[in-house]
Design an enzyme around this catalytic site. Structure first.
Site, PDB file in Angstrom:
ATOM      1  N   GLU A 184       1.582  -9.325   1.629  1.00 33.74           N
ATOM      2  CA  GLU A 184       1.607 -10.256   2.219  1.00 33.74           C
ATOM      3  C   GLU A 184       3.227 -10.451   2.078  1.00 33.74           C
ATOM      4  O   GLU A 184       3.874 -10.088   1.783  1.00 33.74           O
ATOM      5  CB  GLU A 184       0.706 -11.563   0.824  1.00 33.74           C
ATOM      6  CG  GLU A 184      -0.594 -11.684   1.170  1.00 33.74           C
ATOM      7  CD  GLU A 184      -0.789 -12.712  -0.061  1.00 33.74           C
ATOM      8  OE1 GLU A 184      -0.196 -13.133  -1.019  1.00 33.74           O
ATOM      9  OE2 GLU A 184      -2.232 -12.477  -0.745  1.00 33.74           O
TER      10      GLU A 184
ATOM     11  N   GLU B 202      -7.110  -4.102   6.809  1.00 36.60           N
ATOM     12  CA  GLU B 202      -7.878  -3.501   7.665  1.00 36.60           C
ATOM     13  C   GLU B 202      -7.064  -3.047   8.780  1.00 36.60           C
ATOM     14  O   GLU B 202      -7.094  -2.355   9.856  1.00 36.60           O
ATOM     15  CB  GLU B 202      -9.438  -4.697   8.043  1.00 36.60           C
ATOM     16  CG  GLU B 202      -9.942  -4.458   6.986  1.00 36.60           C
ATOM     17  CD  GLU B 202     -10.186  -5.783   6.137  1.00 36.60           C
ATOM     18  OE1 GLU B 202      -8.901  -6.481   5.799  1.00 36.60           O
ATOM     19  OE2 GLU B 202     -10.871  -6.674   5.549  1.00 36.60           O
TER      20      GLU B 202
HETATM   21  N1  THU Z   1      -7.537 -10.138   3.317  1.00 38.40           N
HETATM   22  C1  THU Z   1      -7.314  -9.561   3.430  1.00 38.40           C
HETATM   23  O1  THU Z   1      -6.950  -8.355   3.231  1.00 38.40           O
HETATM   24  N2  THU Z   1      -8.896  -9.101   4.676  1.00 38.40           N
HETATM   25  C2  THU Z   1      -9.880  -9.400   4.903  1.00 38.40           C
HETATM   26  O2  THU Z   1     -10.290  -9.634   5.738  1.00 38.40           O
HETATM   27  C3  THU Z   1      -9.681 -11.417   3.967  1.00 38.40           C
HETATM   28  C4  THU Z   1      -8.759 -11.362   3.631  1.00 38.40           C
HETATM   29  C5  THU Z   1      -6.136 -11.116   2.327  1.00 38.40           C
HETATM   30  C6  THU Z   1      -5.122 -11.633   2.987  1.00 38.40           C
HETATM   31  C7  THU Z   1      -4.791 -12.723   2.168  1.00 38.40           C
HETATM   32  O3  THU Z   1      -3.795 -11.292   1.254  1.00 38.40           O
HETATM   33  C8  THU Z   1      -6.140 -11.964   0.802  1.00 38.40           C
HETATM   34  O4  THU Z   1      -7.208 -11.578   1.421  1.00 38.40           O
HETATM   35  C9  THU Z   1      -6.241 -13.544   0.900  1.00 38.40           C
HETATM   36  O5  THU Z   1      -6.937 -14.140   1.905  1.00 38.40           O
END
Ligand code: THU
Length: 157
Positions: free
Chosen positions: A63, A74
């Site tokens: 993030e 992913e």
């Molecule tokens: N997130 C993922 O890493 N993969 C997904 O398919 C959905 C969401 C992450 C993005 C963000 O850092 C956190 O999960 C909350 O949305």
């Protein structure tokens, strides 16, 4: 006019029902979420991609204070895999997540729409199905291909 319905094939299983190679992929996805950087959402996601050269590449969500600049697990894994091994083709991906309560999430985690589209690109490149394993606390959902996660996907080729 006619109604068309599109079915998505999903197999529910316990981890111990998977092949040893699939179990390994699941445990690497679970380990990958421990390395996620998620100080804003506190939702930690891990992905593990098996390549046809035998390598397994993992990634986690990263993030950023400027929220949209962050990246999902992913896509971290997929872009790293294809930039490190451009000749290799994706065979399978496992995705796991730990929720804001610090526990692995109960329902198998599903990739966001953008990640499905990105994974679809690599499935097309492979010209073969890429198995998708969505991991939950005590069960997994197995989908036979990325295509099956994204019905009516955009496609140029
Ligand atoms: N997130 C993922 O890493 N993969 C997904 O398919 C959905 C969401 C992450 C993005 C963000 O850092 C956190 O999960 C909350 O949305």
């Amino acid at each position: 006019m006619k109604d068309i319905s599109i079915k998505v094939p999903v197999t529910e299983a316990r981890v111990d029902e998977l092949t040893p190679a699939e179990q390994e992929l699941v445990s690497l996805a679970r380990r990958a979420y421990l390395r996620s950087y998620a100080p804003y959402s506190h939702f930690h996601v891990g992905a593990a991609i098996l390549l046809d050269n035998g390598e397994i590449v993992t990634g986690s969500n990263q993030e950023n204070a400027a929220y949209p600049s962050g990246t999902c697990a992913e896509r971290t894994a997929a872009f790293y895999a294809h930039s490190t091994y451009p000749e290799a083709r994706f065979k399978a991906i496992a995705i796991a997540a730990r929720g804001t309560d610090g526990e692995e999430i109960e329902l198998p985690v599903a990739p966001c729409g953008a990640c499905r589209q990105v994974l679809l690109e690599y499935e097309k490149l492979a010209e073969a199905d890429v198995k998708v394993i969505l991991v939950g606390r005590d069960r997994v959902y197995i989908l036979p291909s990325v295509r099956s996660t994204l019905p009516l996907a955009f496609s140029e080729f």
